[in-house]
Every structure is written in structure tokens, then in C-alpha cells.
Write a protein that holds these residues in place. Structure first.
Motif: not given
Length: 266
Positions: A18, A21-22, A54, A59-60, A69-70, A72-73, A76
Motif C-alpha cells: 500500500l 501505491l501511495e 502488485l 495495479y502496477v 500505476l494501472k 485498476r488502482i 480502490l
């Protein structure tokens, strides 16, 4: 975890994923493995395992040595938007404020030392700090953030300020913790906050608290306009009553739907 030790059930690998991702934002839309590891504070081996996971989950993505990022993120964020019924419970009041005054209106919640925008309506098109849903900005530099800080007890306020990295976002940004604390205490007494060019040039904003049934501040509501076109004084005179009325209505909606109260007040 803020304010205490992590529980035995804490999953470090999930937290690492996580955090990665952030780490992607407007200033870092794509990064190499070493850049990701350095930005998140992980070893390259740990960052690599998280990125591979990921990537497998969608997601990545990766182009050469750079990760990004892709789409799909976005699922969330949309999961929160729909489960908390933001469009039904928050957006109507924001649309009414924007229809009445123009400019922009947002609802934000406090997350550690930042304010996160959970609802937003705008007619503005200028290039400046984006107040889109999901945007995160330092609480000390925004009207909503100062309102949210004012809702904390003195000890918790001091703890949040001590954890804050104060940066000058414009030449007018206040970065003195003592001055910020004084201004937050003034906000607590008067029940609203105003800022001028603190977050970005051209933003003058007014914010008020949104309280739960027990009187606890769980979110903030603001109305903003262009510096030079509006002033703090004009916002207070023209918009403060409407802003407080909208905040009261949102508070009643929150009581009607406890899930929203829980996610805003967490």
C-alpha cells in the motif's frame, strides 16, 4: 500505526504494498525499482517483491525499468466512493453551494497530518493545486485542514503538529508551528477558518466543521474562490451562513448513514 505499537496481526507485506501505491503521484508518475525503494524506505529486494505482486494483481505496470500505476488502482477509490454513498450524501450540498456562489466546494477528512478530499464540485478551470476526490494536502496549509486540526484536543493537536513536515508551498505559506497552533486555536474559538494562497497561488478559502451527533468534528466543508476576486472578508459575509447550513445538513445525513460517519471519523 499512529499513536501506538502495531498489533501482532499486522501484515508488513500488505503495508509495504500500500505504501508503494501511495508513493506514485504527479511528481512521481513512474519510477525505477531503486526510486520506489528509496521513496518508500524499503530495501530493493522487498520493494521488488511488492512490485511483482502488485503487477500480477493488475495495479502496477512496467515499461522497461520503470513502473507505473494501472487503471485498476481506481477501483480502490471508487469502492470507497460508492460504499460511503458520497454522491448521494455529500455531493448534493456541494452542488448547491457551487450553483449559488460559483467557484468550488469540497468535503475533507483528516488523515494523520493531511487532509484528504472525499467529495468535490467545481466550475474552475485554472491551473493550480487540484482539489479532486482523493487529493491529499498538508492540513496546516488548507482551510479544511485547520478546521479539522481545531477539532482535536490540545494533546492530539500538539502530537500532529510535531509529526508535520512544514514546507513552504507558496511564498505566503505559514510554516511556523507556533503560529499555526495559534491560528488553529483561533479557528476553534470562531468556528471557521480562512486561508489565502497558503496551498497554492490564487486560492482563497473558507471552511467550517461537520460534526457528528456527539459534537465531534468528523469532516470539514469549504468554499473557495480566486484570490483577488474574493477575500476572506467577502467569503465570511456572503458564504459563511450558507456553508454552516450545508454543514448542518450533511451532519444530519451522516447520522442517517452511520457507515459514512465511521469512515469520516476514523
Amino acid at each position: 500505526m499512529a499513536g501506538g505499537a502495531r498489533p501482532a496481526e499486522f501484515v508488513e507485506a500488505l503495508a509495504n504494498g500500500l505504501a508503494i501505491l501511495e508513493a506514485f503521484d504527479a511528481g512521481h508518475p513512474e519510477m525505477t525499482l531503486s526510486e520506489v525503494a528509496r521513496r518508500v524506505g524499503l530495501s530493493p529486494a522487498t520493494a521488488r517483491r511488492s512490485l511483482i505482486t502488485l503487477s500480477e494483481l493488475g495495479y502496477v505496470g512496467q515499461e522497461g525499468k520503470r513502473f507505473h500505476l494501472k487503471p485498476r488502482i481506481m477501483t480502490l477509490g471508487s469502492a470507497f466512493y460508492f460504499s460511503a454513498r458520497v454522491d448521494e450524501l455529500l455531493q448534493p450540498d456541494l452542488r448547491e453551494l457551487v450553483n449559488r456562489f460559483g467557484d468550488a466546494s469540497s468535503v475533507g477528512a483528516l488523515d494523520r497530518t493531511d487532509v484528504i478530499y472525499v467529495a468535490h464540485v467545481s466550475v474552475q478551470r485554472a491551473r493550480r493545486a487540484a482539489a479532486v476526490i482523493g487529493a491529499r494536502y498538508p492540513a496546516y496549509a488548507t482551510s479544511m485542514g485547520r478546521v479539522l486540526l481545531a477539532g482535536l484536543g490540545d494533546d492530539e493537536l500538539d502530537r500532529r503538529l510535531a509529526a508535520t513536515e512544514f514546507r513552504a508551498l507558496t511564498s505566503r505559506t505559514c510554516t511556523d508551528p507556533c503560529r499555526i497552533r495559534e491560528e488553529v486555536l483561533a479557528v476553534r474559538a470562531q468556528g471557521y477558518a480562512t486561508t489565502v494562497d497558503q496551498l497554492d497561488y490564487g486560492i482563497t478559502a473558507l471552511a467550517v466543521q461537520i460534526r457528528d451527533a456527539g459534537g465531534r468534528t468528523v469532516a470539514a466543508l469549504n468554499s473557495s474562490g480566486y484570490t483577488g476576486v474574493v477575500t476572506p472578508e467577502s467569503l465570511i459575509a456572503e458564504r459563511l451562513p450558507a456553508l454552516r447550513e450545508a454543514a448542518s445538513h450533511i451532519a444530519h445525513e451522516i447520522v442517517r448513514y452511520p457507515v459514512l460517519q465511521s469512515v469520516l471519523g476514523s
